[in-house]
Design a protein around this motif. Structure first.
Motif, short mmCIF file in Angstrom:
data_model
loop_
_atom_site.label_atom_id
_atom_site.label_comp_id
_atom_site.label_asym_id
_atom_site.label_seq_id
_atom_site.Cartn_x
_atom_site.Cartn_y
_atom_site.Cartn_z
N SER A 9 8.14 -7.16 -24.54
CA SER A 9 9.03 -8.19 -25.11
C SER A 9 8.37 -9.56 -25.22
O SER A 9 8.77 -10.37 -26.06
CB SER A 9 10.31 -8.31 -24.27
OG SER A 9 9.99 -8.82 -22.99
N THR A 10 7.35 -9.82 -24.39
CA THR A 10 6.72 -11.14 -24.41
C THR A 10 5.50 -11.19 -25.33
O THR A 10 4.80 -12.20 -25.39
CB THR A 10 6.28 -11.53 -22.98
OG1 THR A 10 5.58 -10.41 -22.41
CG2 THR A 10 7.47 -11.87 -22.11
N GLY A 11 5.24 -10.12 -26.06
CA GLY A 11 4.10 -10.09 -26.98
C GLY A 11 4.53 -10.40 -28.41
O GLY A 11 5.70 -10.70 -28.69
N SER A 12 3.57 -10.33 -29.30
CA SER A 12 3.82 -10.65 -30.71
C SER A 12 4.89 -9.72 -31.31
O SER A 12 5.86 -10.17 -31.92
CB SER A 12 2.48 -10.55 -31.46
OG SER A 12 2.67 -10.40 -32.82
N ILE A 13 4.73 -8.42 -31.13
CA ILE A 13 5.73 -7.47 -31.66
C ILE A 13 7.06 -7.65 -30.94
O ILE A 13 8.13 -7.66 -31.57
CB ILE A 13 5.22 -6.01 -31.49
CG1 ILE A 13 4.06 -5.74 -32.47
CG2 ILE A 13 6.34 -4.99 -31.66
CD1 ILE A 13 4.43 -5.64 -33.92
N GLY A 14 7.01 -7.81 -29.62
CA GLY A 14 8.23 -7.93 -28.83
C GLY A 14 9.06 -9.14 -29.24
O GLY A 14 10.27 -9.04 -29.44
N LEU A 35 8.00 -6.03 -19.74
CA LEU A 35 6.82 -6.87 -19.99
C LEU A 35 5.78 -6.63 -18.91
O LEU A 35 6.02 -5.87 -17.96
CB LEU A 35 7.24 -8.34 -20.03
CG LEU A 35 8.00 -8.82 -18.80
CD1 LEU A 35 7.47 -10.15 -18.34
CD2 LEU A 35 9.50 -8.95 -19.16
N GLY A 36 4.63 -7.30 -19.06
CA GLY A 36 3.57 -7.15 -18.07
C GLY A 36 3.73 -8.13 -16.93
O GLY A 36 4.08 -7.75 -15.81
N SER A 37 3.51 -9.42 -17.23
CA SER A 37 3.55 -10.41 -16.15
C SER A 37 4.08 -11.78 -16.57
O SER A 37 4.24 -12.66 -15.72
CB SER A 37 2.13 -10.59 -15.58
OG SER A 37 1.28 -11.04 -16.62
N ASN A 38 4.35 -11.97 -17.84
CA ASN A 38 4.72 -13.30 -18.34
C ASN A 38 6.20 -13.60 -18.00
O ASN A 38 7.07 -13.61 -18.87
CB ASN A 38 4.48 -13.36 -19.85
CG ASN A 38 4.72 -14.74 -20.43
OD1 ASN A 38 5.22 -15.64 -19.74
ND2 ASN A 38 4.38 -14.91 -21.70
N TYR A 39 6.45 -13.85 -16.70
CA TYR A 39 7.86 -13.99 -16.27
C TYR A 39 8.51 -15.25 -16.83
O TYR A 39 9.70 -15.28 -17.07
CB TYR A 39 7.96 -13.93 -14.74
CG TYR A 39 7.37 -15.12 -14.04
CD1 TYR A 39 8.16 -16.22 -13.73
CD2 TYR A 39 6.03 -15.14 -13.71
CE1 TYR A 39 7.61 -17.32 -13.11
CE2 TYR A 39 5.48 -16.24 -13.09
CZ TYR A 39 6.26 -17.33 -12.81
OH TYR A 39 5.72 -18.42 -12.21
N LYS A 120 -0.24 1.90 -31.39
CA LYS A 120 -0.95 3.01 -32.03
C LYS A 120 -1.87 3.74 -31.07
O LYS A 120 -2.17 4.91 -31.23
CB LYS A 120 -1.73 2.49 -33.24
CG LYS A 120 -2.77 1.45 -32.92
CD LYS A 120 -3.17 0.65 -34.16
CE LYS A 120 -2.21 -0.47 -34.41
NZ LYS A 120 -2.51 -1.32 -35.54
N GLU A 121 -2.31 3.00 -30.01
CA GLU A 121 -3.27 3.57 -29.07
C GLU A 121 -2.71 4.87 -28.45
O GLU A 121 -3.46 5.82 -28.20
CB GLU A 121 -3.57 2.56 -27.95
CG GLU A 121 -4.28 1.28 -28.44
CD GLU A 121 -3.32 0.15 -28.86
OE1 GLU A 121 -2.16 0.43 -29.22
OE2 GLU A 121 -3.75 -1.02 -28.82
N SER A 122 -1.40 4.89 -28.22
CA SER A 122 -0.76 6.06 -27.59
C SER A 122 -0.96 7.33 -28.41
O SER A 122 -1.44 8.34 -27.90
CB SER A 122 0.74 5.78 -27.40
OG SER A 122 1.31 5.31 -28.60
N MET A 199 -1.03 -12.20 -34.70
CA MET A 199 -0.80 -11.05 -33.80
C MET A 199 -1.39 -11.33 -32.42
O MET A 199 -1.97 -12.37 -32.18
CB MET A 199 -1.47 -9.80 -34.39
CG MET A 199 -1.12 -9.52 -35.83
SD MET A 199 -1.90 -8.03 -36.47
CE MET A 199 -3.59 -8.57 -36.67
N GLY A 200 -1.24 -10.37 -31.53
CA GLY A 200 -1.80 -10.49 -30.18
C GLY A 200 -3.32 -10.50 -30.21
O GLY A 200 -3.95 -10.20 -31.22
N ARG A 201 -3.92 -10.86 -29.03
CA ARG A 201 -5.36 -11.06 -28.96
C ARG A 201 -6.17 -9.81 -29.31
O ARG A 201 -7.07 -9.84 -30.13
CB ARG A 201 -5.71 -11.51 -27.54
CG ARG A 201 -7.17 -11.85 -27.37
CD ARG A 201 -7.48 -12.18 -25.93
NE ARG A 201 -7.62 -10.96 -25.14
CZ ARG A 201 -8.00 -10.93 -23.87
NH1 ARG A 201 -8.26 -12.05 -23.24
NH2 ARG A 201 -8.12 -9.79 -23.21
#
Ligand code: NDP
Ligand code: MG
Length: 381
Positions: A9-14, A35-39, A120-122, A199-201
């Motif tokens: 949710s805290t990324g570009s797509i999210g 999310l990962g860590s961006n609280y 897509k990596e999945s 987009m994301g990094r």
């Protein structure tokens, strides 16, 4: 009303998914964010969308959120992936970056969910596992990646048996027109300046190497049951034609729009409906021109390497993906030059144990091997 779980949710797509939800409050309720860590950003998201469940992979960040919202269900670590299988969730948006996208996807498919898939990596790494899960789990995947969304839409114009070729377009990324001899000296900051998409990094750097397009060739093969001989790539600097399908009679059906991911996200979430969106309409009279050219394999070795990985199958796509994840990290840390990235991935692909990947344990083993190999790579000269 559909309950949506937004992974990443805290990324570009999210973030763009949440904006689609905010624009369609009569259709979508944000039931879960992960999310990962961006609280810090997630606190604002929780205030705005009041999700019932929050998944924060990082345990310390999860504790911080719990202290701000004491009554909220907050889970952390590997438990976050279970939120994709929650019986009250209708649609899972998978906008997690990297290999980790495998976990919410397998949980969601096995639970019979509809997945709007950006990660897509999945499917590149675990194609056989997901094919089996889709066949038995009852879930379905709708593509979010703009190229795959375009192909998905163009395929509705004809019969699958009449398709001659899928044509993926690529912007060419930040260094499309830079003289090849200057590529060795580019910095991560320079690679982060994408000409058309924001987009994301990781995906932005992958757009400059064309590893992103290589991953998309394999993603398209998975999503549309195609193969290396029937998928081609064209450089299209304007990013207006998002991809095309060529039929046996010579007709080519394309999907066009301004480059704005909210369109593909919304289409995957509302499919088969097409609702109004805030995306700027395409003004043909103002487009200076649409151009296309063949990709230069010397500039972008990632592309022929992807075809090799797709044709060989087994561990190769995992070595391609996970080797690249490590190579990009090493480039960002200053350990590798931009032009070392393909060599690093090739090293992992050449050394990886060649086995079939039809279960999660084998997948995780090959993923860690690919990472180990890419980490030990020392560039020549
Ligand atoms: P970002 O780097 O912007 O965002 C990644 C998101 O995933 C963040 O919310 C991050 O959380 C979260 N995340 C990372 N690791 C974990 C983890 N272990 N557990 C839970 N959450 C995690 O990436 P993008 O949005 O650019 O890309 C996401 C995916 O979508 C990629 O697979 C990409 O290839 C694909 N895609 C992206 C497009 C785009 O326009 N951005 C277009 C087409 C496809 P945190 O921020 O807290 O670390
Ligand atoms: Mg794409």
């Amino acid at each position: 009303m559909k309950n949506v779980a937004v992974f990443g949710s805290t990324g570009s797509i999210g973030r763009q998914t949440l904006s689609v939800c905010a624009n369609n409050t009569d259709k979508f309720s944000v039931y879960t964010i992960v999310l990962g860590s961006n609280y810090k950003e997630s606190i604002e998201q929780i205030k705005q969308f009041s999700p019932k469940n929050v998944g924060v992979y990082d345990r310390e960040a999860a504790e911080k959120i719990k202290s701000v919202f004491p009554g909220l269900n907050v889970v952390s670590g590997d438990e976050v992936w279970d939120l994709a299988a929650d019986s009250r969730v209708d649609t899972v948006v998978n906008g997690v970056s990297g290999f980790s996208g495998v976990f919410p996807l397998i949980k969601a498919i096995n639970a019979g969910k509809t997945v709007a898939l950006a990660n897509k990596e999945s499917v590149v790494c675990a194609g056989e596992i997901f094919k089996n899960a889709l066949a038995s789990g009852g879930g379905r995947i709708l593509p979010v990646d703009s190229e795959q969304s375009a192909i998905f839409q163009a395929l509705s114009a004809g019969r699958r048996s009449d398709v001659k070729r899928l044509i993926l377009t690529a912007s060419g990324g930040a260094f499309r027109d830079l003289p090849i001899e200057k590529l060795a000296d580019v910095t991560p900051e320079m690679a982060m300046k994408h000409p058309t998409w924001n987009m994301g990094r990781k995906i932005t750097i992958d757009s400059a190497t064309l590893f992103n397009k290589g991953l998309e060739v394999m993603e398209a093969a998975f999503l549309f049951d195609s193969d290396a001989e029937h998928i081609s790539v064209l450089i299209h600097p304007q990013s207006i034609v998002h991809s095309m399908v060529e039929y046996n009679d010579g007709s080519v059906i394309a999907q066009l729009s301004v480059p704005d991911m909210r369109l593909a996200i919304q289409y995957a979430m509302t499919y088969p409906e097409r609702n109004a969106s805030p995306v700027e309409p395409l003004d043909f009279a103002k487009i200076a021109g649409l151009s296309f050219r063949e990709p230069d394999f010397d500039r972008w070795p990632a592309l022929p390497m992807a075809y090799t990985a797709l044709k060989t199958g087994g561990s190769q796509p995992v070595a391609y993906n996970s080797g690249n994840e490590i190579a990009v990290d090493r480039f960002v840390r200053g350990e590798l030059k931009f032009t070392d990235i393909p060599g690093c991935v090739e090293y992992a692909m050449n050394k990886i144990e060649m086995i079939r990947i039809s279960d999660m344990d084998t997948l995780l083993y090959i993923d860690s091997e690919a990472r180990r190999l890419a980490s030990e790579y020392i560039p020549k000269g």
